[in-house]
Motif scaffolding. Structure first.
Motif, PDB file in Angstrom:
ATOM      1  N   ALA A 337       1.592  27.759 -20.568  1.00 46.81           N
ATOM      2  CA  ALA A 337       2.320  27.564 -21.819  1.00 46.81           C
ATOM      3  C   ALA A 337       3.836  27.515 -21.628  1.00 46.81           C
ATOM      4  O   ALA A 337       4.527  26.683 -22.226  1.00 46.81           O
ATOM      5  N   GLU A 338       4.377  28.392 -20.782  1.00 41.95           N
ATOM      6  CA  GLU A 338       5.826  28.389 -20.593  1.00 41.95           C
ATOM      7  C   GLU A 338       6.293  27.085 -19.955  1.00 41.95           C
ATOM      8  O   GLU A 338       7.376  26.575 -20.276  1.00 41.95           O
ATOM      9  N   ASP A 339       5.479  26.527 -19.064  1.00 41.07           N
ATOM     10  CA  ASP A 339       5.824  25.232 -18.471  1.00 41.07           C
ATOM     11  C   ASP A 339       5.894  24.154 -19.543  1.00 41.07           C
ATOM     12  O   ASP A 339       6.730  23.250 -19.476  1.00 41.07           O
ATOM     13  N   ALA A 340       5.014  24.249 -20.534  1.00 38.64           N
ATOM     14  CA  ALA A 340       5.030  23.278 -21.627  1.00 38.64           C
ATOM     15  C   ALA A 340       6.336  23.364 -22.405  1.00 38.64           C
ATOM     16  O   ALA A 340       6.936  22.339 -22.754  1.00 38.64           O
ATOM     17  N   PHE A 341       6.799  24.578 -22.669  1.00 38.09           N
ATOM     18  CA  PHE A 341       8.066  24.758 -23.375  1.00 38.09           C
ATOM     19  C   PHE A 341       9.213  24.153 -22.576  1.00 38.09           C
ATOM     20  O   PHE A 341      10.093  23.477 -23.131  1.00 38.09           O
ATOM     21  N   LYS A 342       9.213  24.382 -21.276  1.00 35.54           N
ATOM     22  CA  LYS A 342      10.277  23.845 -20.434  1.00 35.54           C
ATOM     23  C   LYS A 342      10.239  22.317 -20.417  1.00 35.54           C
ATOM     24  O   LYS A 342      11.286  21.665 -20.412  1.00 35.54           O
ATOM     25  N   ASN A 343       9.039  21.752 -20.414  1.00 37.42           N
ATOM     26  CA  ASN A 343       8.903  20.295 -20.407  1.00 37.42           C
ATOM     27  C   ASN A 343       9.471  19.688 -21.676  1.00 37.42           C
ATOM     28  O   ASN A 343      10.198  18.688 -21.630  1.00 37.42           O
ATOM     29  N   VAL A 344       9.143  20.286 -22.819  1.00 43.29           N
ATOM     30  CA  VAL A 344       9.652  19.770 -24.098  1.00 43.29           C
ATOM     31  C   VAL A 344      11.166  19.932 -24.169  1.00 43.29           C
ATOM     32  O   VAL A 344      11.879  19.037 -24.635  1.00 43.29           O
ATOM     33  N   ALA A 345      11.660  21.061 -23.694  1.00 45.97           N
ATOM     34  CA  ALA A 345      13.111  21.273 -23.697  1.00 45.97           C
ATOM     35  C   ALA A 345      13.816  20.240 -22.836  1.00 45.97           C
ATOM     36  O   ALA A 345      14.951  19.841 -23.124  1.00 45.97           O
ATOM     37  N   GLY A 346      13.157  19.765 -21.789  1.00 50.33           N
ATOM     38  CA  GLY A 346      13.727  18.747 -20.916  1.00 50.33           C
ATOM     39  C   GLY A 346      13.539  17.335 -21.418  1.00 50.33           C
ATOM     40  O   GLY A 346      13.899  16.376 -20.739  1.00 50.33           O
ATOM     41  N   ARG A 347      12.937  17.204 -22.621  1.00 51.14           N
ATOM     42  CA  ARG A 347      12.742  15.903 -23.281  1.00 51.14           C
ATOM     43  C   ARG A 347      11.926  14.938 -22.418  1.00 51.14           C
ATOM     44  O   ARG A 347      12.187  13.737 -22.367  1.00 51.14           O
ATOM     45  N   SER A 348      10.936  15.487 -21.742  1.00 58.52           N
ATOM     46  CA  SER A 348      10.066  14.653 -20.919  1.00 58.52           C
ATOM     47  C   SER A 348       8.865  14.190 -21.733  1.00 58.52           C
ATOM     48  O   SER A 348       8.206  14.994 -22.399  1.00 58.52           O
ATOM     49  N   GLY A 349       8.578  12.905 -21.689  1.00 60.14           N
ATOM     50  CA  GLY A 349       7.434  12.377 -22.424  1.00 60.14           C
ATOM     51  C   GLY A 349       7.662  12.370 -23.921  1.00 60.14           C
ATOM     52  O   GLY A 349       8.794  12.395 -24.403  1.00 60.14           O
ATOM     53  N   ILE A 350       6.565  12.330 -24.658  1.00 60.09           N
ATOM     54  CA  ILE A 350       6.662  12.273 -26.116  1.00 60.09           C
ATOM     55  C   ILE A 350       6.127  13.556 -26.750  1.00 60.09           C
ATOM     56  O   ILE A 350       6.859  14.285 -27.398  1.00 60.09           O
ATOM     57  N   LYS A 351       4.830  13.837 -26.556  1.00 62.61           N
ATOM     58  CA  LYS A 351       4.254  15.033 -27.171  1.00 62.61           C
ATOM     59  C   LYS A 351       3.504  15.844 -26.141  1.00 62.61           C
ATOM     60  O   LYS A 351       2.744  15.300 -25.321  1.00 62.61           O
ATOM     61  N   SER A 352       3.713  17.160 -26.180  1.00 56.83           N
ATOM     62  CA  SER A 352       3.035  18.083 -25.275  1.00 56.83           C
ATOM     63  C   SER A 352       2.096  18.979 -26.067  1.00 56.83           C
ATOM     64  O   SER A 352       2.449  19.451 -27.153  1.00 56.83           O
ATOM     65  N   VAL A 353       0.904  19.223 -25.514  1.00 61.80           N
ATOM     66  CA  VAL A 353      -0.041  20.128 -26.162  1.00 61.80           C
ATOM     67  C   VAL A 353      -0.451  21.225 -25.190  1.00 61.80           C
ATOM     68  O   VAL A 353      -0.463  21.031 -23.968  1.00 61.80           O
ATOM     69  N   ILE A 354      -0.777  22.366 -25.774  1.00 66.20           N
ATOM     70  CA  ILE A 354      -1.266  23.518 -25.014  1.00 66.20           C
ATOM     71  C   ILE A 354      -2.675  23.823 -25.512  1.00 66.20           C
ATOM     72  O   ILE A 354      -2.880  24.010 -26.719  1.00 66.20           O
ATOM     73  N   TYR A 355      -3.637  23.873 -24.600  1.00 66.58           N
ATOM     74  CA  TYR A 355      -5.000  24.201 -25.002  1.00 66.58           C
ATOM     75  C   TYR A 355      -5.121  25.702 -25.244  1.00 66.58           C
ATOM     76  O   TYR A 355      -4.445  26.516 -24.610  1.00 66.58           O
ATOM     77  N   GLY A 356      -5.991  26.074 -26.172  1.00 67.22           N
ATOM     78  CA  GLY A 356      -6.178  27.473 -26.505  1.00 67.22           C
ATOM     79  C   GLY A 356      -6.750  28.262 -25.342  1.00 67.22           C
ATOM     80  O   GLY A 356      -7.302  27.688 -24.389  1.00 67.22           O
ATOM     81  N   PRO A 357      -6.617  29.581 -25.387  1.00 69.95           N
ATOM     82  CA  PRO A 357      -7.109  30.427 -24.297  1.00 69.95           C
ATOM     83  C   PRO A 357      -8.574  30.145 -23.966  1.00 69.95           C
ATOM     84  O   PRO A 357      -9.441  30.189 -24.848  1.00 69.95           O
ATOM     85  N   ASP A 358      -8.834  29.798 -22.723  1.00 65.66           N
ATOM     86  CA  ASP A 358     -10.199  29.555 -22.222  1.00 65.66           C
ATOM     87  C   ASP A 358     -10.916  28.423 -22.955  1.00 65.66           C
ATOM     88  O   ASP A 358     -12.152  28.329 -22.892  1.00 65.66           O
ATOM     89  N   PHE A 359     -10.157  27.562 -23.645  1.00 62.83           N
ATOM     90  CA  PHE A 359     -10.810  26.441 -24.323  1.00 62.83           C
ATOM     91  C   PHE A 359     -10.923  25.280 -23.341  1.00 62.83           C
ATOM     92  O   PHE A 359      -9.951  24.906 -22.674  1.00 62.83           O
ATOM     93  N   ASN A 360     -12.100  24.704 -23.276  1.00 62.83           N
ATOM     94  CA  ASN A 360     -12.374  23.625 -22.337  1.00 62.83           C
ATOM     95  C   ASN A 360     -11.600  22.369 -22.718  1.00 62.83           C
ATOM     96  O   ASN A 360     -11.807  21.798 -23.800  1.00 62.83           O
ATOM     97  N   ALA A 361     -10.693  21.932 -21.859  1.00 62.72           N
ATOM     98  CA  ALA A 361      -9.848  20.768 -22.157  1.00 62.72           C
ATOM     99  C   ALA A 361     -10.681  19.516 -22.365  1.00 62.72           C
ATOM    100  O   ALA A 361     -10.347  18.674 -23.206  1.00 62.72           O
ATOM    101  N   GLU A 362     -11.785  19.373 -21.621  1.00 65.39           N
ATOM    102  CA  GLU A 362     -12.608  18.182 -21.763  1.00 65.39           C
ATOM    103  C   GLU A 362     -13.270  18.143 -23.131  1.00 65.39           C
ATOM    104  O   GLU A 362     -13.451  17.075 -23.723  1.00 65.39           O
ATOM    105  N   VAL A 363     -13.656  19.300 -23.639  1.00 66.18           N
ATOM    106  CA  VAL A 363     -14.228  19.381 -24.985  1.00 66.18           C
ATOM    107  C   VAL A 363     -13.170  18.993 -26.006  1.00 66.18           C
ATOM    108  O   VAL A 363     -13.435  18.267 -26.972  1.00 66.18           O
ATOM    109  N   ALA A 364     -11.933  19.465 -25.813  1.00 64.72           N
ATOM    110  CA  ALA A 364     -10.853  19.181 -26.749  1.00 64.72           C
ATOM    111  C   ALA A 364     -10.521  17.696 -26.784  1.00 64.72           C
ATOM    112  O   ALA A 364     -10.079  17.166 -27.819  1.00 64.72           O
TER     113      ALA A 364
END
Length: 367
Positions: A337-364
């Motif tokens: 999650a902290e890496d995601a915050f740093k990425n957004v602060a660096g204006r990289s890409g368009i939209k960043s998402v963080i998956y919930g705790p232990d939530f399967n990314a493939e399911v999401a």
């Protein structure tokens, strides 16, 4: 996927502490507080500029991080428990979350402008916790079932899409109108998509980042203009020339809050046009009031979303009049999650998402 509210799993949260430090902490699992409450297991959360601002600056206006707070408010999830008064929802339903619950009794709520309620409890706005946790509780009216073809990952964009719907609706009828959108970030791009869906004949997008302008042209924009360091008047003239708009745009939506963009947008408006301020920057801007009066334009502020905006946003997705493909450019597991915050602060890409705790990314990501 099996989803459970088993307390043994706990409620892991990503917590911001005053001063800007983060920590992963176990919090109490939310419980039903009324018969119309719903408990949702959070699948994914998109990061917003406000999340970054609270992290880096500790406050937005009068809202100050004075004690630990869970950030995040652009979320989707799966229903895991319903109050005995809930109708139309069942355990296992995939939902998008509206992150603000209101009093439902004040004059603003009763008149259909609940986004102006002074007693709103908005996720990730101090002192209220947000959605970067395993579970989150919302009243039934803040849950929206997803169309079958919209993934839980992409559903994180429904909240900012509702912002775009609200601001575009404030601009009035767009059918066959010319529209300029300042800012090719997530909200600006969604404003572009909504303007086209609302029937605008021309939508010109303005930004300083060439890659974002290129993306806008692939996702609904008819024209793109890269802002220069020239005066607002010169930029406005060049924008009109680039877009082939002779007498000024009918509508301007500013999703930046940047003073040069606001000024350029006002100069680029036609007489009697409408300007909607969507994004927030500095609290006090110097703007050309003479132009506002001389053109007799309507200058409107836009704040979040109101009744019907989430439903309309989902309707645009359900009818495929708005397409979210490609907007989410970065994905992170909960421990990242902290890496995601740093990425957004660096204006990289368009939209960043963080998956919930232990939530399967493939399911999401699946539908």
């Amino acid at each position: 996927m099996t989803v459970t509210t088993d307390a043994k799993g706990g409620n892991q949260a990503f917590v911001l502490h005053p001063g800007g430090s983060f920590a992963f902490e176990e919090c109490s699992i939310p419980t039903l507080q009324s018969g119309r409450d719903i408990i949702v297991r959070v699948a994914a959360t998109g990061l917003c500029g406000s999340d970054i601002h609270y992290w880096q600056h500790g406050a937005i206006g009068r809202y100050v991080v004075e004690k630990p707070i869970i950030l995040g408010h652009e979320s989707s999830g799966i229903v895991v428990e319903c109050g005995d008064g809930v109708k139309g929802f069942a355990v296992g339903d995939r939902v998008a979350l509206e992150p603000g619950s209101t009093c439902n009794t004040c004059k603003h709520c009763r008149s259909g402008r609940y986004n102006l309620c002074k007693d709103v409890r908005f996720a990730a706005t101090p002192p209220y916790d947000g959605t970067l946790a395993t579970y989150y509780r919302v009243p039934q009216e803040c849950c929206y079932k997803l169309p079958s073809h919209v993934s839980l990952r992409d559903a994180t964009l429904i909240e900012p899409l509702s912002v775009a719907v609200h601001s575009s609706s404030l601009a009035g009828k767009m059918q066959e109108k010319s529209v300029a959108v300042f800012g090719a970030g997530p909200v600006g791009l969604l404003c572009t998509a909504v303007a086209r869906a609302f029937g605008a004949s021309k939508v010109a997008v303005v930004d300083v980042v060439p890659s974002r302008l290129a993306f806008a042209l692939e996702h609904g924009a008819t024209n793109a203009y890269q802002m220069s360091s020239e005066s607002p008047e010169k930029n406005a003239a060049d924008l009109l020339s680039t877009a082939g708009v002779e007498n000024g745009f009918d509508i301007v939506l500013d999703a930046t809050g940047a003073e040069p963009c606001v000024n350029c947008g006002i100069h680029a408006l036609t007489q009697g046009g409408t300007f909607v301020q969507v994004g927030l920057g500095k609290p006090n801007l110097s703007i050309p009031v003479g132009q506002i009066c001389d053109k007799e334009i309507s200058f409107k502020g836009s704040f979040r979303y109101g009744p019907g905006d989430f439903e309309l946003a989902i309707g645009l997705l359900n009818s495929r009049r708005v397409n979210l493909d490609g907007l989410i450019t970065h994905e992170y597991s909960f421990p990242e999650a902290e890496d995601a915050f740093k990425n957004v602060a660096g204006r990289s890409g368009i939209k960043s998402v963080i998956y919930g705790p232990d939530f399967n990314a493939e399911v999401a990501k699946s539908v």
